[in-house]
Design a protein around this motif. Structure first.
Motif, PDB file in Angstrom:
ATOM      1  N   PHE A  56       0.844  -1.192   0.000  1.00 35.83           N
ATOM      2  CA  PHE A  56       0.000   0.000   0.000  1.00 35.83           C
ATOM      3  C   PHE A  56       0.876   1.238   0.000  1.00 35.83           C
ATOM      4  O   PHE A  56       2.048   1.192   0.353  1.00 35.83           O
ATOM      5  N   SER A  57       0.283   2.334  -0.393  1.00 31.77           N
ATOM      6  CA  SER A  57       0.971   3.617  -0.393  1.00 31.77           C
ATOM      7  C   SER A  57       0.991   4.168   1.026  1.00 31.77           C
ATOM      8  O   SER A  57      -0.064   4.344   1.640  1.00 31.77           O
ATOM      9  N   ALA A  58       2.184   4.425   1.548  1.00 34.16           N
ATOM     10  CA  ALA A  58       2.309   4.936   2.907  1.00 34.16           C
ATOM     11  C   ALA A  58       1.626   6.294   3.049  1.00 34.16           C
ATOM     12  O   ALA A  58       1.031   6.601   4.073  1.00 34.16           O
ATOM     13  N   ASP A  59       1.716   7.113   2.026  1.00 28.17           N
ATOM     14  CA  ASP A  59       1.058   8.413   2.014  1.00 28.17           C
ATOM     15  C   ASP A  59       0.418   8.599   0.646  1.00 28.17           C
ATOM     16  O   ASP A  59       1.098   8.930  -0.322  1.00 28.17           O
ATOM     17  N   PRO A  60      -0.902   8.369   0.516  1.00 28.00           N
ATOM     18  CA  PRO A  60      -1.539   8.447  -0.793  1.00 28.00           C
ATOM     19  C   PRO A  60      -1.444   9.818  -1.461  1.00 28.00           C
ATOM     20  O   PRO A  60      -1.571   9.936  -2.662  1.00 28.00           O
TER      21      PRO A  60
END
Length: 118
Positions: A56-60
């Motif tokens: 997943f993206s740590a910070d979208p």
């Protein structure tokens, strides 16, 4: 859980048995006791089950930094449908299965949105 559920006014029908028998699956909307505040109940979607590997993206908002995690035994990965404004497993990690309190079945109010939450 925007856009699936509104912040106020939505009424959902939930059941409190299937999670006790391991009948929770990917995509199910569940009621979870907040890992950060046990007095608070949150509604999130199951995106990973024990043994799953998720990236997943740590910070979208930034989008380039991704993180991979394997869901440990007895845990699930939950996320809200509003990727940019949800506090979920991306912030506190996989949650113990024991924090699941129920499974949302239907939205019953408002009438124009009656139906499944899938």
């Amino acid at each position: 859980m925007l856009p699936t559920l509104n912040l106020t006014g939505d009424v959902i029908l939930a059941e409190h048995l299937s999670h006790r028998f391991g009948k929770i699956g990917l995509g199910d909307v569940v009621l979870v006791r907040s890992p950060r505040d046990p007095n608070r109940m949150v509604t999130k979607r199951i995106l990973g089950l024990e043994g799953d590997r998720l990236t997943f993206s740590a910070d979208p908002l930034v989008g380039d930094c991704s993180v991979s995690v394997v869901i440990p035994k007895g845990h699930v990965w939950i996320q809200g449908d509003n990727l940019y404004a949800s506090t979920d497993s991306r912030h506190f990690g996989p949650i113990p299965y024991s924090l699941i309190e129920g499974k949302a079945l239907l939205r019953v109010w408002p009438p124009e949105y009656f139906g499944s939450l899938r």
